[in-house]
Design an enzyme around this catalytic site. Sequence first.
Site, PDB file in Angstrom:
ATOM      1  N   ASP A 122      44.964  14.016  43.035  1.00  0.00           N
ATOM      2  CA  ASP A 122      44.471  15.375  42.800  1.00  0.00           C
ATOM      3  C   ASP A 122      45.518  16.422  43.186  1.00  0.00           C
ATOM      4  O   ASP A 122      46.633  16.072  43.571  1.00  0.00           O
ATOM      5  CB  ASP A 122      43.177  15.540  43.628  1.00  0.00           C
ATOM      6  CG  ASP A 122      42.147  16.397  42.934  1.00  0.00           C
ATOM      7  OD1 ASP A 122      42.540  17.276  42.155  1.00  0.00           O
ATOM      8  OD2 ASP A 122      40.954  16.192  43.195  1.00  0.00           O
ATOM      9  N   ASP A 182      37.001  20.638  36.108  1.00  0.00           N
ATOM     10  CA  ASP A 182      35.994  19.567  36.131  1.00  0.00           C
ATOM     11  C   ASP A 182      34.926  19.752  35.056  1.00  0.00           C
ATOM     12  O   ASP A 182      34.410  20.848  34.843  1.00  0.00           O
ATOM     13  CB  ASP A 182      35.293  19.523  37.494  1.00  0.00           C
ATOM     14  CG  ASP A 182      36.226  19.038  38.581  1.00  0.00           C
ATOM     15  OD1 ASP A 182      37.435  18.905  38.317  1.00  0.00           O
ATOM     16  OD2 ASP A 182      35.736  18.808  39.693  1.00  0.00           O
TER      17      ASP A 182
HETATM   18  C1  GAL Z   1      38.472  17.714  41.983  1.00  0.00           C
HETATM   19  C2  GAL Z   1      38.569  16.696  40.870  1.00  0.00           C
HETATM   20  C3  GAL Z   1      37.264  15.950  40.800  1.00  0.00           C
HETATM   21  C4  GAL Z   1      36.994  15.266  42.129  1.00  0.00           C
HETATM   22  C5  GAL Z   1      37.048  16.290  43.272  1.00  0.00           C
HETATM   23  C6  GAL Z   1      36.981  15.627  44.640  1.00  0.00           C
HETATM   24  O1  GAL Z   1      39.658  18.411  42.077  1.00  0.00           O
HETATM   25  O2  GAL Z   1      38.867  17.345  39.665  1.00  0.00           O
HETATM   26  O3  GAL Z   1      37.286  15.022  39.745  1.00  0.00           O
HETATM   27  O4  GAL Z   1      37.951  14.259  42.330  1.00  0.00           O
HETATM   28  O5  GAL Z   1      38.240  17.040  43.226  1.00  0.00           O
HETATM   29  O6  GAL Z   1      37.050  16.553  45.687  1.00  0.00           O
END
Ligand code: GAL
Length: 475
Positions: A122, A182
């Site tokens: 991430d 997301d």
């Molecule tokens: C976001 C990501 C999600 C999930 C989340 C966890 O940045 O896009 O899919 O992994 O973090 O905190």
Amino acid sequence: MGSGKNNWNAFGCHVSEDLLLTTAERVVGLGLRDLGYQYVVLDDCWQDVNGRDQNGRLQPEPSKFPRGLNFLSDYLHSLGLKYGMYSSAGEMTCARFEGSLDHEAEDAQSFASWGIDLLKYDSCYHMGRIGTPQISFNRFKAMSDALVDTGRPILLNLCNWGEDYVHTWGMSIANSWRVTGDIYDSFTRPDDLCGCDTSISDPFCIAPGTHCSVLFILNKVAAFADRSIPGGWSDLDMLEVGQGGMTDEEYKAHFALWAAMKSPLFLGNDLRDMTASAFSIINNPAILALNQDPHGRSITRVRREVDGVAKDEWGIGETHVWSGYLQNGDEVVILLNAGAADMEMKATLAEIFVSFGPGGSAPHVKSDWSVHDLWAHRMPHKTAAAIVDAISDDERAAIYKNANWYNSTETPYAEGLRNGDPRLFGEKIGVIEAGGTLKAEVKSHAARVFRLRRIQKPGELFKEKRHDRMAKDEL
Ligand code: GAL
């Protein structure tokens, strides 16, 4: 890219050893492993709340993973599954646990020692190391190199939400890259939390955000869908099928478009409590065979119409025609009606095959094509319900077998496609004659998904002009 199951969409931070083990058992028991869903990915929030140990190593939260992570990976591997984990190219992860920025070498060693097969990486808390493709590239490359140095084959799934033109460099260092903020469980609903508009160069885009609808993601990726190549794929984000916020038709469209765009297919719903209709969407082998087609290129959008299409309560209404080449010379065509009324949609052969030559010059336009509906043999509701509700895995497996369902562990999709396995080709519903037009009724918020198969004329030699840089024999 692999497909599998990720806990984030349904469970967020509520992760535990028990959740992972029961999910893994369900992936196998429901026959999903044998349809190709091989990875079980533990997303954010697995880390110890107290941070690194005294040697500077990441560690799991003991109350969530009492037997440690090797216990988990050994168990998954014993079930024939692969194990994925999560970290961030930042000081912290998005849920504010310990991140891996500037700890790449030791963290990659930890991941390898835990037996992982995939890392979702991430981009939260990046310490300002963002803003140009080069800066982001370097930040992610550090982990890519560190994983290679461990000697363990580990897929790298970048998650920087499309920032810094990742679709232009992601394939150099990773196996997939997220293209937007997301996803959330809505087909068209606009939401200000999904920050950037559909233009990839929106100068006012501050953050890609969250709450991105299926339609938003499609519009965003349309401009660069062709960046996906074997070994490096655009990731349209995890699936929402079965989460409850969309209709059955919307989920079918979401699933088929993700599959035909060769996105990694990570199930986001709770597998322990799945409806029969969700199950009979995600287990359709004719759609999964699009995702696993050996040619490995995404469908691209050949037409988008907004004017004259009925609008929903948010003022959204548009139609798309997507098409793409498949390894055996078939063509997949998806007619998407994201408008508020049912309608007849049309696409000429000239449009469908435009990437082989403009203005109807593609030789394909001179052929007749049979039209195969890839949802025609969706598993009957009764069978799907019987499998989902069965008391034991053995009972489930027996129903599956009697239903003559596909098993890609026994027969990989490439082999099934080569052998013309009827379970991968849907049902023939008509013919388009040379120079003709595909016409189909498409319900509101739905997609029709077709495989066009060229009808060979006696004695005819068909010469295909390649439109891709990559010939199929080179793959
Ligand atoms: C976001 C990501 C999600 C999930 C989340 C966890 O940045 O896009 O899919 O992994 O973090 O905190």
